[in-house]
Design a protein around this motif. Sequence first.
Motif, PDB file in Angstrom:
ATOM      1  N   MET A   1       8.723   4.171  -6.713  1.00  0.00           N
ATOM      2  CA  MET A   1       8.304   5.714  -7.295  1.00  0.00           C
ATOM      3  C   MET A   1       9.428   5.503  -8.457  1.00  0.00           C
ATOM      4  N   LYS A   2       8.709   7.185  -9.380  1.00  0.00           N
ATOM      5  CA  LYS A   2      10.143   7.131 -10.704  1.00  0.00           C
ATOM      6  C   LYS A   2      11.291   8.101  -9.534  1.00  0.00           C
ATOM      7  N   ASN A   3      10.718   9.190  -9.208  1.00  0.00           N
ATOM      8  CA  ASN A   3      11.854  10.047  -8.258  1.00  0.00           C
ATOM      9  C   ASN A   3      10.815  10.291  -7.157  1.00  0.00           C
ATOM     10  N   GLN A   4      12.419  11.603  -6.528  1.00  0.00           N
ATOM     11  CA  GLN A   4      12.355  11.872  -5.333  1.00  0.00           C
ATOM     12  C   GLN A   4      11.127  13.463  -5.579  1.00  0.00           C
ATOM     13  N   GLN A   5      10.726  13.891  -7.414  1.00  0.00           N
ATOM     14  CA  GLN A   5      10.497  15.246  -7.081  1.00  0.00           C
ATOM     15  C   GLN A   5       9.082  14.702  -7.172  1.00  0.00           C
ATOM     16  N   LEU A   6       8.453  13.080  -7.664  1.00  0.00           N
ATOM     17  CA  LEU A   6       7.085  12.139  -7.775  1.00  0.00           C
ATOM     18  C   LEU A   6       6.262  12.581  -5.907  1.00  0.00           C
ATOM     19  N   SER A   7       7.707  11.876  -5.483  1.00  0.00           N
ATOM     20  CA  SER A   7       7.293  11.682  -4.434  1.00  0.00           C
ATOM     21  C   SER A   7       6.792  12.668  -3.789  1.00  0.00           C
ATOM     22  N   ASN A   8       7.669  14.208  -3.686  1.00  0.00           N
ATOM     23  CA  ASN A   8       7.065  14.890  -3.287  1.00  0.00           C
ATOM     24  C   ASN A   8       6.035  15.971  -3.814  1.00  0.00           C
ATOM     25  N   GLN A   9       5.956  15.714  -4.929  1.00  0.00           N
ATOM     26  CA  GLN A   9       4.743  15.852  -4.998  1.00  0.00           C
ATOM     27  C   GLN A   9       3.336  15.251  -4.790  1.00  0.00           C
ATOM     28  N   LEU A  10       3.406  13.757  -4.662  1.00  0.00           N
ATOM     29  CA  LEU A  10       2.669  12.974  -3.813  1.00  0.00           C
ATOM     30  C   LEU A  10       2.363  13.085  -2.439  1.00  0.00           C
ATOM     31  N   LEU A  11       3.459  13.628  -1.510  1.00  0.00           N
ATOM     32  CA  LEU A  11       3.423  14.120  -0.532  1.00  0.00           C
ATOM     33  C   LEU A  11       1.882  15.591   0.029  1.00  0.00           C
TER      34      LEU A  11
ATOM     35  N   PHE B   1      -2.650   9.230  -7.093  1.00  0.00           N
ATOM     36  CA  PHE B   1      -1.415   8.143  -7.253  1.00  0.00           C
ATOM     37  C   PHE B   1      -0.716   7.618  -9.289  1.00  0.00           C
ATOM     38  N   LYS B   2      -1.694   8.751  -9.648  1.00  0.00           N
ATOM     39  CA  LYS B   2      -1.803   7.773 -10.612  1.00  0.00           C
ATOM     40  C   LYS B   2      -0.594   8.154 -11.771  1.00  0.00           C
TER      41      LYS B   2
END
Length: 152
Positions: free
Chosen positions: A1-11, A62-63
């Motif tokens: 994943m590109k960055n931590q913010q993205l993983s927070n959005q995903l979660l 996951f887009k």
Amino acid sequence: MKNQQLSNQLLQSIRNYARMGIKIEILEINHKEAKVKVVQKHVFNGYFLNQKQLVERVKAVFKHTGLKTKVYPVVYKTDLSIVTTKWIKLKMEEFGLKRKDLIRQLDIDKSSLSLILSGKVLLSKRTKTSFYYYFLTYEINRDLREEMLSEE
């Protein structure tokens, strides 16, 4: 994943779906691909999702990750073990229904209903399914009416 913010959005998206009865479980993830299992655990607002709809929801979650997503969908399965004569009687009481209502609305004869409610006849899978969806319809209609009244 590109960055931590993205993983927070995903979660956060996964948690939001969990509140609606849709469990998204990441089985395996690497830099190229995510393998994900998605299960509709319960019906939310009377809405059943098919396999395609479950897959579409996961793909949308996951887009923005840039990962290829392999989805294993599990559709909702009605738990008919809850449908017993006691459950039917409780639902009748909850919705203020009389035997006459069930006889007319389910097109069941009086003697058959009496045998069912007395426990003298075992409930078949088909009969349980009929009662389950009959009362689910009442529940959805009640909830919808309450929501509409609260908006006035």
